[in-house]
Scaffold this motif. Structure first.
Motif, PDB file in Angstrom:
ATOM      1  N   SER A  91       0.806  -1.228   0.000  1.00  0.00           N
ATOM      2  CA  SER A  91       0.000   0.000   0.000  1.00  0.00           C
ATOM      3  C   SER A  91       0.837   1.274   0.000  1.00  0.00           C
ATOM      4  O   SER A  91       0.368   2.317  -0.446  1.00  0.00           O
ATOM      5  CB  SER A  91      -0.943   0.020   1.201  1.00  0.00           C
ATOM      6  OG  SER A  91      -0.209   0.088   2.410  1.00  0.00           O
ATOM      7  N   CYS A  92       2.080   1.207   0.503  1.00  0.00           N
ATOM      8  CA  CYS A  92       2.867   2.431   0.616  1.00  0.00           C
ATOM      9  C   CYS A  92       4.354   2.132   0.422  1.00  0.00           C
ATOM     10  O   CYS A  92       4.781   1.888  -0.699  1.00  0.00           O
ATOM     11  CB  CYS A  92       2.608   3.102   1.967  1.00  0.00           C
ATOM     12  SG  CYS A  92       3.290   4.772   2.093  1.00  0.00           S
ATOM     13  N   ASP A  93       5.118   2.132   1.508  1.00  0.00           N
ATOM     14  CA  ASP A  93       6.576   2.041   1.377  1.00  0.00           C
ATOM     15  C   ASP A  93       7.163   0.782   2.000  1.00  0.00           C
ATOM     16  O   ASP A  93       8.339   0.749   2.334  1.00  0.00           O
ATOM     17  CB  ASP A  93       7.245   3.279   1.965  1.00  0.00           C
ATOM     18  CG  ASP A  93       6.926   3.483   3.435  1.00  0.00           C
ATOM     19  OD1 ASP A  93       6.002   2.820   3.950  1.00  0.00           O
ATOM     20  OD2 ASP A  93       7.595   4.314   4.081  1.00  0.00           O
ATOM     21  N   GLU A  94       6.350  -0.243   2.160  1.00  0.00           N
ATOM     22  CA  GLU A  94       6.855  -1.545   2.601  1.00  0.00           C
ATOM     23  C   GLU A  94       6.257  -2.629   1.720  1.00  0.00           C
ATOM     24  O   GLU A  94       5.053  -2.604   1.443  1.00  0.00           O
ATOM     25  CB  GLU A  94       6.505  -1.826   4.061  1.00  0.00           C
ATOM     26  CG  GLU A  94       7.498  -1.255   5.039  1.00  0.00           C
ATOM     27  CD  GLU A  94       6.872  -0.311   6.047  1.00  0.00           C
ATOM     28  OE1 GLU A  94       7.605   0.207   6.899  1.00  0.00           O
ATOM     29  OE2 GLU A  94       5.656  -0.074   5.961  1.00  0.00           O
ATOM     30  N   THR A  95       7.089  -3.560   1.303  1.00  0.00           N
ATOM     31  CA  THR A  95       6.616  -4.716   0.548  1.00  0.00           C
ATOM     32  C   THR A  95       6.574  -5.888   1.514  1.00  0.00           C
ATOM     33  O   THR A  95       7.614  -6.380   1.956  1.00  0.00           O
ATOM     34  CB  THR A  95       7.571  -5.046  -0.623  1.00  0.00           C
ATOM     35  OG1 THR A  95       7.866  -3.854  -1.348  1.00  0.00           O
ATOM     36  CG2 THR A  95       6.928  -6.056  -1.557  1.00  0.00           C
ATOM     37  N   GLY A  96       5.360  -6.306   1.859  1.00  0.00           N
ATOM     38  CA  GLY A  96       5.202  -7.385   2.823  1.00  0.00           C
ATOM     39  C   GLY A  96       4.555  -8.601   2.187  1.00  0.00           C
ATOM     40  O   GLY A  96       3.579  -8.475   1.435  1.00  0.00           O
ATOM     41  N   VAL A  97       5.085  -9.773   2.480  1.00  0.00           N
ATOM     42  CA  VAL A  97       4.535 -11.025   1.961  1.00  0.00           C
ATOM     43  C   VAL A  97       4.527 -12.045   3.094  1.00  0.00           C
ATOM     44  O   VAL A  97       5.490 -12.134   3.863  1.00  0.00           O
ATOM     45  CB  VAL A  97       5.361 -11.563   0.777  1.00  0.00           C
ATOM     46  CG1 VAL A  97       4.705 -12.816   0.198  1.00  0.00           C
ATOM     47  CG2 VAL A  97       5.517 -10.504  -0.309  1.00  0.00           C
ATOM     48  N   ALA A  98       3.440 -12.791   3.219  1.00  0.00           N
ATOM     49  CA  ALA A  98       3.349 -13.794   4.282  1.00  0.00           C
ATOM     50  C   ALA A  98       2.439 -14.939   3.840  1.00  0.00           C
ATOM     51  O   ALA A  98       1.668 -14.810   2.885  1.00  0.00           O
ATOM     52  CB  ALA A  98       2.792 -13.163   5.560  1.00  0.00           C
ATOM     53  N   ILE A  99       2.543 -16.035   4.542  1.00  0.00           N
ATOM     54  CA  ILE A  99       1.634 -17.167   4.334  1.00  0.00           C
ATOM     55  C   ILE A  99       0.985 -17.495   5.665  1.00  0.00           C
ATOM     56  O   ILE A  99       1.678 -17.725   6.666  1.00  0.00           O
ATOM     57  CB  ILE A  99       2.374 -18.397   3.779  1.00  0.00           C
ATOM     58  CG1 ILE A  99       2.920 -18.102   2.386  1.00  0.00           C
ATOM     59  CG2 ILE A  99       1.432 -19.610   3.735  1.00  0.00           C
ATOM     60  CD1 ILE A  99       3.803 -19.205   1.820  1.00  0.00           C
ATOM     61  N   TYR A 100      -0.340 -17.495   5.673  1.00  0.00           N
ATOM     62  CA  TYR A 100      -1.096 -17.840   6.880  1.00  0.00           C
ATOM     63  C   TYR A 100      -1.862 -19.132   6.624  1.00  0.00           C
ATOM     64  O   TYR A 100      -2.595 -19.254   5.637  1.00  0.00           O
ATOM     65  CB  TYR A 100      -2.070 -16.725   7.251  1.00  0.00           C
ATOM     66  CG  TYR A 100      -2.824 -17.002   8.540  1.00  0.00           C
ATOM     67  CD1 TYR A 100      -2.234 -16.752   9.777  1.00  0.00           C
ATOM     68  CD2 TYR A 100      -4.104 -17.547   8.513  1.00  0.00           C
ATOM     69  CE1 TYR A 100      -2.903 -17.030  10.955  1.00  0.00           C
ATOM     70  CE2 TYR A 100      -4.786 -17.823   9.693  1.00  0.00           C
ATOM     71  CZ  TYR A 100      -4.182 -17.566  10.914  1.00  0.00           C
ATOM     72  OH  TYR A 100      -4.850 -17.851  12.083  1.00  0.00           O
ATOM     73  N   ASP A 101      -1.679 -20.083   7.535  1.00  0.00           N
ATOM     74  CA  ASP A 101      -2.360 -21.369   7.469  1.00  0.00           C
ATOM     75  C   ASP A 101      -3.473 -21.357   8.509  1.00  0.00           C
ATOM     76  O   ASP A 101      -3.207 -21.176   9.698  1.00  0.00           O
ATOM     77  CB  ASP A 101      -1.362 -22.497   7.759  1.00  0.00           C
ATOM     78  CG  ASP A 101      -1.934 -23.883   7.529  1.00  0.00           C
ATOM     79  OD1 ASP A 101      -3.114 -24.108   7.862  1.00  0.00           O
ATOM     80  OD2 ASP A 101      -1.187 -24.764   7.026  1.00  0.00           O
ATOM     81  N   THR A 102      -4.712 -21.531   8.084  1.00  0.00           N
ATOM     82  CA  THR A 102      -5.839 -21.421   9.018  1.00  0.00           C
ATOM     83  C   THR A 102      -5.849 -22.532  10.061  1.00  0.00           C
ATOM     84  O   THR A 102      -6.537 -22.410  11.071  1.00  0.00           O
ATOM     85  CB  THR A 102      -7.178 -21.435   8.257  1.00  0.00           C
ATOM     86  OG1 THR A 102      -7.249 -22.604   7.425  1.00  0.00           O
ATOM     87  CG2 THR A 102      -7.305 -20.192   7.383  1.00  0.00           C
ATOM     88  N   GLU A 103      -5.086 -23.590   9.857  1.00  0.00           N
ATOM     89  CA  GLU A 103      -5.009 -24.663  10.843  1.00  0.00           C
ATOM     90  C   GLU A 103      -3.778 -24.529  11.740  1.00  0.00           C
ATOM     91  O   GLU A 103      -3.819 -24.888  12.917  1.00  0.00           O
ATOM     92  CB  GLU A 103      -4.981 -26.027  10.148  1.00  0.00           C
ATOM     93  CG  GLU A 103      -6.275 -26.356   9.413  1.00  0.00           C
ATOM     94  CD  GLU A 103      -6.240 -27.746   8.804  1.00  0.00           C
ATOM     95  OE1 GLU A 103      -5.202 -28.441   8.957  1.00  0.00           O
ATOM     96  OE2 GLU A 103      -7.242 -28.137   8.174  1.00  0.00           O
TER      97      GLU A 103
END
Length: 345
Positions: free
Chosen positions: A9-21
């Motif tokens: 959205s602005c000045d950080e590139t964030g990437v993650a993986i969330y596992d619902t279990e």
């Protein structure tokens, strides 16, 4: 469900993986602070170009850290807004392109809903309902939260957000970007008794905020000290401390009023300014007086990040929400009070 979350959205590139279990599987973040510091603030075109350069390698990195391949992803969530339109387009187009290639659902997420629910990533997340203070560079809001998508705006800034005010005060004091941490560091050596700045809009009822007048008061104090030949390093620290104390007191007073007005005993504080040490200490004291709880995201989740987007996306995707094919979203201005719960109720 394994959800890839993308934040641009602005000045950080964030990437993650969330596992619902199993919870958060991996998250990575690239900050553009060093690049923008030369200009004293975010340059939108440079931000978009850097997101384009960084995003795909970060996606591969987060997959490697989680021990997954892209074909093991079940869905993708991305920040659809609010934010810089060019930066949002980078994340949205990448998410939609990858989702189409993998034939999995994709969903645009509200950036501030991500911040709002970031504390849900902690080991002891807050239970609904609660009052949330969202305090960042672009937003200062008090929200009553009954559940996912069930939000009632209690108050917001009518002009500058608290984070913007910190950045402007930092420029007045000749400090580097980003302003919030720089002002806080300088304020550590300031004398809290030397100067007292106003606590804006606390002398009247209501839960709205205004920091524009405080910014003007800060500039007036600096110019007066300059005229007197007294603006040395000690005086600059005293100005920083007076400014920080005024912001912290104002936020704390409004949070207390919000808890009293709603009758709730849980407060969530999220967004970049929530990392401010003095603010946390003050809110903890206020909460202790009233038998209330205060919840924060961990430090790295106070600023923009992919984990919060993956989490919110996962909750809404589980409920059946997703973007229509080819209908990617990039919404620079997107009021949060327009959000609905997943069932539309």
């Amino acid at each position: 469900m394994r959800v890839l979350g993308i934040e641009t959205s602005c000045d950080e590139t964030g990437v993650a993986i969330y596992d619902t279990e199993r919870g958060l599987a991996a998250d990575v973040l690239h900050s553009q602070i060093a690049m923008h510091a030369e200009y004293g603030g975010v340059v939108p075109e440079l931000a978009s170009r850097d997101h384009t350069r960084r995003l795909l390698p970060l996606i591969q990195r987060v997959l490697d850290e989680a021990g997954l391949t892209r074909h093991q992803l079940d869905a993708i969530a991305y920040t659809a807004g609010p934010g810089l339109v060019g930066a949002l387009m980078v994340g949205a187009s990448t998410a939609h392109g990858l989702a189409r290639a993998l034939d999995i659902p994709v969903l645009g997420v509200h950036h501030m809903e991500g911040h709002l629910l970031a504390p849900m990533l902690e080991d002891a997340p807050p239970a609904f309902p609660f009052v949330a203070l969202l305090v960042s560079g672009g937003h200062t809001q008090l929200v009553e939260v009954e559940g996912l998508g069930r939000y009632r705006l209690l108050g917001e800034s009518v002009d500058d957000a608290a984070g913007e005010a910190f950045d402007k005060a930092a420029k007045m004091l000749g400090l580097d970007y980003p302003g919030g941490p720089a002002v806080a560091r300088l304020a550590e050596s300031g004398n809290p008794a030397r100067l007292r700045f106003p606590r804006p809009m606390t002398d009247r009822p209501g839960l709205d905020f205004s920091f524009s007048g405080l910014k003007t008061h800060t500039l007036t104090a600096i110019r007066r000290l300059e005229a007197e030949g007294a603006l040395d390093e000690s005086a600059r620290a005293d100005v920083a401390r007076a400014f920080e104390d005024a912001v912290v007191d104002t936020l704390a007073i409004k949070c207390r009023r919000a808890l009293e007005a709603t009758g709730l005993r849980r407060l969530v504080v999220a967004g970049g300014v929530s990392a401010n040490r003095r603010l946390r200490e003050r809110l903890e004291r206020e909460a202790a007086k009233r038998g209330a709880e205060v919840h924060y995201p961990r430090g790295r989740f106070c600023t923009d990040n992919g984990a919060m987007i993956a989490y919110v996306g996962a909750q809404r995707l589980l409920a059946g929400e997703h973007d229509a094919p080819g209908q990617m979203q990039a919404v620079p201005r997107w009021p949060m009070d327009g959000l609905q719960p997943p069932d539309g109720g």
